[in-house]
Design a protein around this motif. Structure first.
Motif, PDB file in Angstrom:
ATOM      1  N   SER A   1     -41.739  98.298 -17.241  1.00  0.00           N
ATOM      2  CA  SER A   1     -41.503  96.907 -16.837  1.00  0.00           C
ATOM      3  C   SER A   1     -42.279  96.578 -15.565  1.00  0.00           C
ATOM      4  O   SER A   1     -42.763  95.445 -15.402  1.00  0.00           O
ATOM      5  CB  SER A   1     -40.001  96.657 -16.627  1.00  0.00           C
ATOM      6  OG  SER A   1     -39.512  97.432 -15.546  1.00  0.00           O
TER       7      SER A   1
ATOM      8  N   TRP B   1     -39.329  92.624 -25.552  1.00  0.00           N
ATOM      9  CA  TRP B   1     -39.776  92.260 -24.215  1.00  0.00           C
ATOM     10  C   TRP B   1     -39.830  90.745 -24.044  1.00  0.00           C
ATOM     11  O   TRP B   1     -40.076  90.003 -24.988  1.00  0.00           O
ATOM     12  CB  TRP B   1     -41.195  92.792 -23.944  1.00  0.00           C
ATOM     13  CG  TRP B   1     -41.330  94.279 -23.861  1.00  0.00           C
ATOM     14  CD1 TRP B   1     -41.558  95.134 -24.898  1.00  0.00           C
ATOM     15  CD2 TRP B   1     -41.250  95.068 -22.684  1.00  0.00           C
ATOM     16  NE1 TRP B   1     -41.629  96.423 -24.449  1.00  0.00           N
ATOM     17  CE2 TRP B   1     -41.447  96.419 -23.068  1.00  0.00           C
ATOM     18  CE3 TRP B   1     -41.039  94.786 -21.340  1.00  0.00           C
ATOM     19  CZ2 TRP B   1     -41.436  97.469 -22.169  1.00  0.00           C
ATOM     20  CZ3 TRP B   1     -41.035  95.825 -20.443  1.00  0.00           C
ATOM     21  CH2 TRP B   1     -41.227  97.157 -20.843  1.00  0.00           C
TER      22      TRP B   1
ATOM     23  N   GLY C   1     -37.369  94.407 -20.256  1.00  0.00           N
ATOM     24  CA  GLY C   1     -37.540  95.186 -21.473  1.00  0.00           C
ATOM     25  C   GLY C   1     -36.243  95.871 -21.861  1.00  0.00           C
ATOM     26  O   GLY C   1     -35.555  96.437 -21.004  1.00  0.00           O
TER      27      GLY C   1
END
Length: 946
Positions: free
Chosen positions: A719, A807, A820
């Motif tokens: 992320s 996501w 995510g």
């Protein structure tokens, strides 16, 4: 035969006398005449004395001869009378026919007191000179017959001695020869005469005042001087001795001997210099009086971004104990440390030559077994005030001198006590007592020999051994075994005891401070970055830094609350993680992240350590690559599917048929086949490089992922990586490296943190156009669930096959955030009550968090798109030409107002072929109405933001 009969009188009638008188009047000549041939008027002792000096009548004869001889003849005689020794016998043998004349001349008085050269036309005396000591020439000929009247052997006798031939000298008899042998000069070179002249005196040496200075030497080649035609001789050496006097040249020393001597000289000089330097330091360096302050405590404090709110402390954990307490349970603790660090501790004088050489060897080979410093040196370095950690020669010399002095003034037990109370063992523990508690939760006197060996092994690599409860590596066991073997070598334990030992895995680390919740994750990431910056754990624990992180406390709270309010951590399936990261696009600072529910329960950071496939959230990197290559947003691709591409069946999300569409439309509806076609046009390598430039870590995309389906996001990302990549779009194409450390302030108040510098990854126009396309994805595409009512949002959804990962990555002008939800086991999963897709749970979570994070930020706008580049048509030309016919006139319209949003009529052309309405991505199969103004409505809304 008389001298007159031999032509002597005719010579005496010559005019040379006058010239020679004038010559003697010169300064040098008068001294030579008076010095070389002194006149002795005393009584003659006998016949032998008469043979040793001239009769006054000889002097008169010489004066008469000089009167008759001209200066030119004298000069000619001077050059001609230099024959090679023995040449007379071959050139004019008749001159030696009457050897008795020389003997009879002894009794013939002469008017001159100095012998002179006598020349005559018929005899060999034309080439000779005479002297009271014997004739001498520069080429060493035999003495001239007319120069000296001796009763002994003639010059031919000298030739006979040298093997030049026999002459009438034999007729004079052996007695006469023996008596006069000392009177004949040795044939020599002028150089030999000059070199011998200061130390050798002739038979007629200095008398009545003698000779001094240049007058004594006579001057080679000058009349009346030694070596000249009229000069006297000094030597009383007999015939045949001159040639043997030449000195031989000295033999040259062999090269190896000269090199050896040079090496020994340099080595000796170096040793002398080293001894001098050592003596100087030994006299001047004193043992410090006080221990270092950080030998007791010197920890570092960690702060939130405000620089005031403390969230962690990494300091010295030490409990000082005595040597007796250390050995109360046995000597194995001390012996284990000696085995690991300094096996010569009990006998060495504080320093070790072998240890120094071992340090050099470890540097060369890279294999470190024992350190180069002794226990005493390590104690001095860690304990005494004024001994720094600098890697300099002067510091090392200081350390050695103090170690030697300490060894002389303190006993070994005291040194070991201080060492074991100050050395770092890992797990923030300093000293063996703290280490015993940190690793085995017991006092030092309760440790076993195996556990003692483990603690001793940890001294060399404390950080790695401090993590041994997480993962025990083979290197740790090898190091431990080395210590055990050393204990056998030193006699601390027997081989049987060593064989019975097993590796003692340490206990889990105890919590010594409040690192619950997200605090432990923050400290973990801060320590990780400090390590990357070159600060070891030991530095942080001992040097008292003030470390200011980039973490905003309010945002950290918002992230923690937003995630756990939406999803109960206890309801997450096994192995499922949620990662969230927020970055400031202008600085690259990580302002907040969610790494897990509680660091004490799980140290796995789902934002910085966890990664999953990016899915369609990777597509913006493909779009940016195309725009960087000069293609415009209005370029068209064929998004119809499904299709077989290189043997693989590729379909759009939800099995949507797709259609021919622009790049903006393909981004809005996240069309798979359109981006697959685009990736093949721009190149897979180019896409990978763009991803690296904007923020993905170098090396994160393998070569086997450079395939047509690359845009569909098979690449695993974290992320924090995605938030950093999209932050580059928000920052106008300039990438700022993501980081979590803002300041590292030392005890002097200086900030040691290197400044973060930006790097342009994309053209500003490219970033603006990508942002425009991503705005459409949020306002009317797959990411509508992430809309913020008071801030513009650009972003992209991403979902992998089988719902393994989902996501949403989006940004406002001020913040970039990635969310995510993924399975760490790469398995499909479900979370009750939530849609596991990019437009579902991740978008909703992103919106919930950003509503809190954006509090306090003023509304801002993204820059206007450029709509630059060329418009390419990569779609095939099917039989259905209807939508293509109006393209010519209508394509001109968006090109004319370049840099402005396209007119509302533009989407009408691809309308019949467009299989889905971009405004309603949930129903992609519905054939959109060509007249529907859904997509054209985007530009007016966009224009209002700008």
């Amino acid at each position: 035969m008389t001298l007159a009969e031999q032509g002597f009188e005719s010579e005496g009638s010559d005019s040379t006398g006058t010239a020679d008188d004038a010559e003697r009047a010169k300064p040098g000549a008068s001294e030579e005449d008076s010095g070389d041939v002194p006149v002795d008027d005393g009584p003659v002792a006998g016949a032998e004395d008469e043979a040793d000096r001239f009769d006054p009548s000889d002097q008169a004869v010489g004066d008469s001869a000089r009167a008759d001889t001209g200066e030119a003849e004298l000069e000619e005689a001077r050059t001609e009378q230099i024959p090679v020794l023995g040449a007379k016998d071959t050139e004019e043998p008749e001159d030696t026919a009457e050897p008795a004349v020389a003997a009879s001349a002894v009794t013939d008085p002469g008017p001159s007191s100095e012998p002179e050269k006598v020349t005559g036309p018929d005899t060999d005396t034309d080439t000779e000179k005479h002297s009271d000591d014997g004739a001498r020439t520069e080429a060493m000929p035999a003495p001239a017959a007319g120069a000296v009247a001796f009763a002994g052997a003639s010059p031919e006798a000298d030739d006979a001695v040298h093997g030049a031939g026999s002459g009438p000298a034999e007729d004079t008899g052996t007695g006469a020869t023996a008596e006069t042998a000392a009177m004949w000069p040795t044939p020599r070179r002028l150089s030999d005469y000059v070199s011998d002249r200061p130390t050798e005196e002739g038979p007629s040496g200095p008398a009545d005042g003698g000779m001094t200075g240049a007058a004594a030497s006579g001057g080679a080649g000058t009349p009346g001087g030694p070596g000249g035609p009229d000069g006297p001789t000094d030597s009383a050496e007999g015939p045949g001795e001159g040639s043997g006097k030449n000195k031989k040249k000295k033999a040259k020393k062999p090269l190896w001997l000269r090199l050896l001597l040079g090496f020994l000289a340099v080595t000796g000089l170096g040793l002398i210099l080293a001894c001098g330097v050592f003596t100087f330091f030994y006299v001047t360096v004193e043992v410090p009086d006080a221990a270092k302050a950080d030998a007791v405590e010197q920890g570092s404090t960690f702060y939130f971004a405000d620089g005031e709110t403390e969230f962690a402390y990494r300091g010295t954990d030490r409990e000082v104990i005595s040597y007796d307490e250390m050995t109360a349970g046995g000597d194995h603790v001390v012996e284990a440390v000696i085995s690991a660090e300094d096996r010569g501790f009990w006998t060495e004088p504080g320093v070790s030559l072998s240890g120094t050489m071992r340090a050099v060897w470890s540097t060369i080979t890279g294999e470190q077994v024992q350190g180069g410093s002794t226990v005493t040196q390590q104690m001095v370095r860690n304990y005494y005030e004024g001994v720094s950690f600098e890697q300099t020669v002067s510091r090392k010399i200081q350390e050695i001198i103090i170690s030697i002095k300490v060894d002389q003034s303190e006993d070994k037990e005291w040194v070991m006590e201080q060492y074991l109370n100050t050395i770092y063992f890992g797990r923030t523990s300093y000293g063996v007592q703290a280490a015993s508690q940190a690793y085995y939760h017991k006092d030092v006197d309760e440790l076993t020999a195996e556990e003692s060996a483990f603690l001793a092994a940890a001294i060399q690599q404390p950080t790695r051994f401090g993590q041994a409860d997480v993962e025990t590596t083979p290197d740790m066991e090898n190091r431990w075994q080395y210590v055990v073997n050393g204990m056998v070598t030193t006699g601390a334990i027997t081989q049987a005891e060593a064989d019975a030992m097993e590796f003692p895995a340490p206990e889990p680390e105890k919590t010594t401070e409040d690192l619950s919740g997200y605090r432990g994750y923050m400290l973990q990431e801060a320590m990780s970055e400090l390590t990357d910056l070159g600060y070891t754990e030991d530095h942080v624990n001992r040097q008292g830094f003030k470390i200011v992180t980039t973490f905003d406390k309010d945002m950290m709270d918002a992230a923690y609350e937003s995630v756990e309010e939406m999803v109960d951590p206890d309801s997450l399936p096994e192995g499922v993680n949620i990662g969230l990261t927020t970055i400031d696009p202008e600085t690259g600072e990580v302002l907040a992240f969610y790494g897990g529910h509680d660091y004490h329960l799980n140290q796995y950071d789902s934002s910085f350590l966890g990664a999953a496939q990016a899915g369609s959230a990777f597509k913006p990197y493909v779009l940016a690559t195309a725009l960087e290559q000069g293609y415009g947003l209005n370029s068209t691709v064929d998004g119809r599917g499904p299709r077989d591409i290189q043997g693989s069946r590729v379909q759009n999300a939800g099995n949507a048929p797709g259609g021919v569409m622009t790049l903006t439309q393909a981004t809005t509806v996240s069309n798979n086949l359109g981006f697959v076609e685009l990736a093949q046009e721009v190149g897979f390598d180019k896409i990978r490089q763009t991803a690296y430039d904007v923020g993905l870590p170098d090396g994160s995309i393998d070569d086997n992922q450079l395939v047509p389906v690359m845009p569909l996001g098979a690449t695993s990302v974290r992320s924090v990586d995605q938030a950093s990549g999209y932050a580059t779009f928000a920052n106008g194409g300039v990438h700022m490296e993501a980081h979590v450390i803002k300041e590292i302030v030392n005890q002097d108040g200086d900030n040691e943190r290197p400044e973060i510098e930006g790097k342009r990854a994309l053209e500003e126009s490219t970033a603006a156009d990508v942002t425009y396309a991503l705005e459409q994805a949020v306002s009317s595409g797959t990411g509508t669930a992430a809309q913020l009512w008071d801030h513009p949002v650009a972003g992209k959804t991403g979902t992998t096959n089988g719902s393994v990962a989902a996501w949403f990555v989006g940004y406002t002008p001020q913040l970039s955030t990635a969310v995510g939800v993924y399975s760490g086991n790469n398995e499909s999963f479900q979370i009750p009550g939530h849609n596991i897709s990019g437009g579902g749970l991740p978008s909703q979570m992103w919106k919930s968090y950003m509503n809190r994070a954006m509090e306090g930020y003023e509304r801002a706008s993204f820059p206007s798109p450029e709509f630059g580049g060329t418009t390419e048509n990569w779609a095939p030309d099917p039989a259905t030409q209807e939508p293509q016919q109006p393209e010519a006139p209508e394509n001109d319209q968006p090109e004319t107002p370049e840099g402005e949003p396209p007119p509302p009529e533009e989407p009408v052309d691809p309308g019949p072929d467009l299989p889905e309405e971009p405004t309603f991505p949930e129903n992609p199969e519905w054939p959109g109405d060509p007249e529907d103004p859904g997509i054209p409505e985007i530009p007016p809304g966009r224009g209002e933001e700008g």
